[in-house]
Structure formats: structure tokens, C-alpha cells
Design an enzyme around this catalytic site. Structure first.
Site, PDB file in Angstrom:
ATOM      1  N   ASP A 261      17.736  16.381  17.288  1.00 51.59           N
ATOM      2  CA  ASP A 261      17.110  15.259  17.998  1.00 51.59           C
ATOM      3  C   ASP A 261      16.472  15.685  19.318  1.00 51.59           C
ATOM      4  OD1 ASP A 261      19.680  15.767  18.923  1.00 51.59           O
ATOM      5  OD2 ASP A 261      19.984  13.713  19.609  1.00 51.59           O
TER       6      ASP A 261
ATOM      7  N   THR B  77      20.264  20.833  11.954  1.00 46.37           N
ATOM      8  CA  THR B  77      21.406  20.613  12.851  1.00 46.37           C
ATOM      9  C   THR B  77      22.623  20.286  11.994  1.00 46.37           C
ATOM     10  OG1 THR B  77      22.353  19.140  14.525  1.00 46.37           O
ATOM     11  CG2 THR B  77      20.611  18.196  13.179  1.00 46.37           C
TER      12      THR B  77
ATOM     13  N   ASP C 283      24.844  18.361  12.849  1.00 45.86           N
ATOM     14  CA  ASP C 283      25.365  17.035  13.229  1.00 45.86           C
ATOM     15  C   ASP C 283      24.969  15.899  12.285  1.00 45.86           C
ATOM     16  OD1 ASP C 283      26.406  18.347  15.395  1.00 45.86           O
ATOM     17  OD2 ASP C 283      24.871  17.687  16.806  1.00 45.86           O
TER      18      ASP C 283
ATOM     19  N   ARG D  12      28.529  16.329  18.367  1.00 42.05           N
ATOM     20  CA  ARG D  12      27.912  15.757  19.577  1.00 42.05           C
ATOM     21  C   ARG D  12      28.360  14.298  19.705  1.00 42.05           C
ATOM     22  NH1 ARG D  12      24.854  18.796  23.245  1.00 42.05           N
ATOM     23  NH2 ARG D  12      23.763  19.774  21.532  1.00 42.05           N
TER      24      ARG D  12
HETATM   25  N1  ATP Z   1      13.332  14.905  26.891  1.00 42.67           N
HETATM   26  C1  ATP Z   1      12.969  16.154  26.581  1.00 42.67           C
HETATM   27  N2  ATP Z   1      11.789  16.654  27.025  1.00 42.67           N
HETATM   28  C2  ATP Z   1      11.389  17.893  26.721  1.00 42.67           C
HETATM   29  N3  ATP Z   1      12.132  18.746  25.980  1.00 42.67           N
HETATM   30  C3  ATP Z   1      13.302  18.317  25.518  1.00 42.67           C
HETATM   31  C4  ATP Z   1      13.789  17.004  25.777  1.00 42.67           C
HETATM   32  N4  ATP Z   1      14.998  16.863  25.175  1.00 42.67           N
HETATM   33  C5  ATP Z   1      15.259  18.042  24.589  1.00 42.67           C
HETATM   34  N5  ATP Z   1      14.248  18.919  24.765  1.00 42.67           N
HETATM   35  C6  ATP Z   1      14.172  20.312  24.350  1.00 42.67           C
HETATM   36  O1  ATP Z   1      14.786  20.505  23.095  1.00 42.67           O
HETATM   37  C7  ATP Z   1      15.805  21.497  23.227  1.00 42.67           C
HETATM   38  C8  ATP Z   1      16.847  21.316  22.182  1.00 42.67           C
HETATM   39  O2  ATP Z   1      17.516  20.081  22.371  1.00 42.67           O
HETATM   40  P1  ATP Z   1      19.105  19.970  22.200  1.00 42.67           P
HETATM   41  O3  ATP Z   1      19.751  21.017  23.036  1.00 42.67           O
HETATM   42  O4  ATP Z   1      19.471  18.559  22.441  1.00 42.67           O
HETATM   43  O5  ATP Z   1      19.366  20.413  20.697  1.00 42.67           O
HETATM   44  P2  ATP Z   1      18.998  19.696  19.338  1.00 42.67           P
HETATM   45  O6  ATP Z   1      17.609  20.044  18.965  1.00 42.67           O
HETATM   46  O7  ATP Z   1      19.335  18.258  19.403  1.00 42.67           O
HETATM   47  O8  ATP Z   1      19.952  20.473  18.340  1.00 42.67           O
HETATM   48  P3  ATP Z   1      21.553  20.327  18.188  1.00 42.67           P
HETATM   49  O9  ATP Z   1      21.942  18.953  18.612  1.00 42.67           O
HETATM   50  O10 ATP Z   1      21.787  20.591  16.755  1.00 42.67           O
HETATM   51  O11 ATP Z   1      22.136  21.378  19.068  1.00 42.67           O
HETATM   52  C9  ATP Z   1      16.268  21.348  24.665  1.00 42.67           C
HETATM   53  O12 ATP Z   1      16.926  22.497  25.145  1.00 42.67           O
HETATM   54  C10 ATP Z   1      14.939  21.134  25.386  1.00 42.67           C
HETATM   55  O13 ATP Z   1      14.265  22.352  25.579  1.00 42.67           O
HETATM   56  O1  F6P Z   2      25.644  25.235  21.546  1.00 41.40           O
HETATM   57  P1  F6P Z   2      26.749  24.574  22.293  1.00 41.40           P
HETATM   58  O2  F6P Z   2      26.410  24.392  23.707  1.00 41.40           O
HETATM   59  O3  F6P Z   2      28.059  25.186  22.046  1.00 41.40           O
HETATM   60  O4  F6P Z   2      26.764  23.087  21.727  1.00 41.40           O
HETATM   61  C1  F6P Z   2      27.728  22.469  20.964  1.00 41.40           C
HETATM   62  C2  F6P Z   2      27.079  21.272  20.329  1.00 41.40           C
HETATM   63  O5  F6P Z   2      26.108  21.737  19.425  1.00 41.40           O
HETATM   64  C3  F6P Z   2      26.387  21.222  18.135  1.00 41.40           C
HETATM   65  O6  F6P Z   2      27.157  22.191  17.481  1.00 41.40           O
HETATM   66  C4  F6P Z   2      25.140  21.004  17.352  1.00 41.40           C
HETATM   67  O7  F6P Z   2      24.399  20.038  17.991  1.00 41.40           O
HETATM   68  C5  F6P Z   2      27.179  19.945  18.401  1.00 41.40           C
HETATM   69  O8  F6P Z   2      27.911  19.541  17.270  1.00 41.40           O
HETATM   70  C6  F6P Z   2      27.993  20.350  19.593  1.00 41.40           C
HETATM   71  O9  F6P Z   2      28.274  19.234  20.395  1.00 41.40           O
HETATM   72 MG    MG Z   3      21.110  17.173  18.879  1.00 43.73          MG
END
Ligand code: ATP
Ligand code: F6P
Ligand code: MG
Length: 325
Positions: free
Chosen positions: A106, A129, A131, A175
Site C-alpha cells: 500500500d 506484500t 500482509d 502491519r
Molecule cells: N505518502 C507517500 N508519498 C510518497 N511515497 C510514499 C508514501 N507512502 C509510502 N511511500 C513510499 O513507498 C515506500 C514503501 O512503503 P511502505 O514502507 O509502507 O511499504 P509497502 O509498500 O506498504 O510494503 P509492506 O507493507 O509490504 O512493507 C516508502 O518507503 C516510501 O518511499
Molecule cells: O521491514 P520491517 O521494518 O521489519 O517491517 C515489518 C513490517 O513489514 C511487513 O512484514 C510487511 O509489510 C509487516 O507485516 C510488518 O509490520
Molecule cells: Mg504496507
């Protein structure tokens, strides 16, 4: 709309088993359609620093079975700023990239959506992901492997819990989403499941433990991280205080849930939607996530995919109650 000649692909956020299968699918299908393809290392970080390289069919040989991501991944604070995104766009242009496939969760799609509105570059996303916290797909890449890892681990915990007549609080990732806990709790025969989506009522948990069969020698309580009642240690502390007679242990499964060889389901999902991402870009799609709903391909706008009200099937919790007799 400008013709697409070169697609950039990257993985971002937490890694997930099956990301490699997705990268392979994007690279091979881009080549199949006579496009060039570039890999961007460490997600948005590499986009900003220009860590970009051309990929061919051999770059993705022998990776479909591997966990992690050969492109590496990162969480980038710089990309959250307009200045960071401007540099990222300039790097893409300098490398001749005119479309993107973002593989992540997300957060990754939140960033992609903003970027896709700020700059004239088509972006499609692949849900990668563990999640499963995205709308627009029944399952995300990595979820199936992760839940199988959890079930395998909890089965092992059950062996030792049974031998010692113990109660285990097992904390799983997710998460703010309880979908890992919900499914694995059913599959592992948990006595109770605590997830962020349903109000954590410790009294209901106590009632369940008290009403339960007294001759049960092991008990498993599955807890999703980020629940309102606190983490597994806090819940364990309260249970120990109330039931000093139980021999209680706490197990946080942690990052083993993110590793390992992707399951067949994750590989097939990644392969199907990886091809669909390239075909979608060629068909002029942008700012959407590619998923599979009821075995059919689905393209969902990023803003809808990242909505956080993932519906939990209440029936799942009822099933746990019925079956934990
Ligand atoms: N509001 C935002 N504006 C710009 N970039 C963003 C924003 N939110 C997230 N990102 C970018 O997306 C990257 C990945 O987001 P996040 O760390 O939430 O992981 P994710 O894609 O949700 O995957 P997971 O939840 O599986 O770890 C962030 O480190 C950031 O660089
Ligand atoms: O990469 P990190 O910072 O250990 O993040 C852990 C988080 O990433 C995830 O493994 C995937 O989004 C979540 O389930 C957990 O909250
Ligand atoms: Mg996420």
C-alpha cells in the site's frame, strides 16, 4: 500518449516471496513484446540515486523459485518529498524509461499514485506484500507463502505446547491488518485469534479460555501485531497475571514470515499479473494495480486499492469459536 519503448521495474517496501517471480514475468513479457526493460534497485531509493541497469532474459533466469527480491528493496523517506520525486523522474528520463511496474504494498502504491499524478509517466502496480492488505485482488503475492510458513511454525509450537501442557501466545505480522492471523489461526486450530479489525475484548478471550475443555493440554492464542490490546508480551503478561496456573509462553514469529521459497500459488499469481502489467501498459492503462479477483484479472485504481478498510469475514472468527470446543 507517447509510445512505450522501455519499462522500468522495481520492488519496494517489505520483501515478499514471489517478488522474483513477478520481476521475471515483467522482464520476460516486456521482451516478448519487443520492449526494453530496466531494473531499478532498492525501490524508490534506487530511482533517486540512479541505480538502474538494463535487463535481458538471462537476468531473470533461475529466480522463480527464490524468496526475497533480486532487485533488493527499501523504504525511502526521500521519495516522500517533492524534491526526491523530481530527482527520481529526472533519473528515469536519463535512462530512457517511459513506463513503470511497481511491485510492493500500500505504501509503494501511495507513492506511485502521487508520482503518476505529478509526472507524465504511466505506472502499474503488482501487489507484493505478505500482509494481503490491498483491495482489488483476492490475494497479494507473498501472502500464501507467508501463511504456510506460519502454519508450519505453529504446528511445531503445538508439539512442544502439547508436551508441556502450555498455553502459547503466538504473534504474527500484518502491519495493521489481521488477515495473516485470521487464516493461520483457523488452519493451526487456535483457541482464539486477536486481530486489529475486531475490538480486542480480553474478557471474551478469558471467557473462551475458561469455558474451553479443561482437559486440553495445549492452547494457542494467535495475535496480530498492532492490536489495540498491545503486543503478545502485554497480552501474555495479563494472562499470566490472571491465570498463574497456566504455564504460558510467548512466541513472536517475526521475519521468518517474509522469507523462503514462494509457494506454487504465489508463483502463478506473480506470473499471471506480471504479464498482465506489461500488457496493461501497452494497452494504455496507468495508475492502477493489477490483481486477480475470483480467478479473473482485475485492474484497480491505486486510490481504491490502498483503501484501508479491508473487510474481515466475521464468519472466520465464528469458525474459530465453534471449532475450539
Ligand atoms: N505518502 C507517500 N508519498 C510518497 N511515497 C510514499 C508514501 N507512502 C509510502 N511511500 C513510499 O513507498 C515506500 C514503501 O512503503 P511502505 O514502507 O509502507 O511499504 P509497502 O509498500 O506498504 O510494503 P509492506 O507493507 O509490504 O512493507 C516508502 O518507503 C516510501 O518511499
Ligand atoms: O521491514 P520491517 O521494518 O521489519 O517491517 C515489518 C513490517 O513489514 C511487513 O512484514 C510487511 O509489510 C509487516 O507485516 C510488518 O509490520
Ligand atoms: Mg504496507
Amino acid at each position: 500518449m507517447a509510445e512505450i519503448k522501455k519499462i522500468g521495474v522495481f520492488t519496494s517496501g517489505g520483501d515478499a516471496p514471489g517478488m522474483n517471480a513477478a520481476i521475471r514475468a515483467v522482464v520476460r513479457s516486456a521482451l516478448y513484446y519487443n520492449l526494453q526493460v530496466a531494473g531499478i534497485r532498492r525501490g524508490y531509493e534506487g530511482m533517486i540515486s540512479g541505480d538502474i541497469f538494463n535487463m535481458d532474459r538471462k537476468s531473470v533466469a533461475n529466480i522463480i523459485q527464490r524468496g526475497g527480491t533480486i532487485l533488493k528493496t527499501a523504504r525511502s523517506d526521500q521519495f516522500r518529498t517533492p524534491e526526491g520525486r523530481k530527482i527520481a523522474y529526472e533519473q528515469l528520463k536519463a535512462n530512457g524509461i517511459d513506463a513503470l511496474v511497481a511491485i510492493g504494498g500500500d505504501g509503494t502504491f501511495t507513492g506511485a499514485r502521487i508520482f503518476g499524478h505529478e509526472y507524465d509517466i504511466p505506472v502499474l502496480g503488482l501487489p507484493g506484500t505478505i500482509d494481503n492488505d490491498l483491495l482489488g485482488t483476492d490475494f497479494t503475492i507473498g501472502y500464501d507463502t507467508a501463511i504456510n510458513t506460519v502454519v508450519d511454525a505453529v504446528d511445531k509450537i503445538r508439539d512442544t505446547a502439547e508436551s508441556h501442557d502450555r498455553l502459547f501466545i503466538v504473534e504474527v505480522m500484518g502491519r495493521d491488518c489481521g488477515l495473516i492471523a485470521l487464516r493461520t489461526g483457523i488452519a493451526a486450530g487456535a483457541e482464539a485469534i486477536l486481530i486489529p479489525e475486531s475490538k480486542t475484548d480480553l474478557n471474551a478471550l478469558y471467557e473462551r479460555l475458561e469455558k474451553g475443555r479443561k482437559d486440553k493440554s495445549s492452547k494457542i492464542v494467535m495475535v496480530a501485531e498492532s492490536g489495540e490490546a498491545g503486543d503478545a508480551f502485554e497480552i501474555g503478561r495479563q494472562i499470566k497475571e490472571r491465570y498463574p496456573q497456566y504455564d504460558t509462553r510467548i512466541s513472536i514469529l517475526g521475519h521468518i514470515q517474509r522469507g523462503g521459497r514462494p509457494s506454487c500459488m504465489d508463483r502463478v499469481l506473480a506470473s499471471r499479473i506480471g504479464v498482465a502489467a506489461v500488457e496493461g501498459l501497452l494497452a494504455g492503462r496507468r495508475n492502477e494495480m493489477v490483481g486477480i479477483i475470483s480467478n479473473e484479472l482485475a485492474y484497480t485504481p491505486f486510490e481504491h486499492a490502498i483503501k484501508h478498510n479491508i473487510e474481515i469475514n466475521d464468519n472466520f472468527l465464528k469458525i474459530v469459536e465453534i471449532l475450539s470446543l
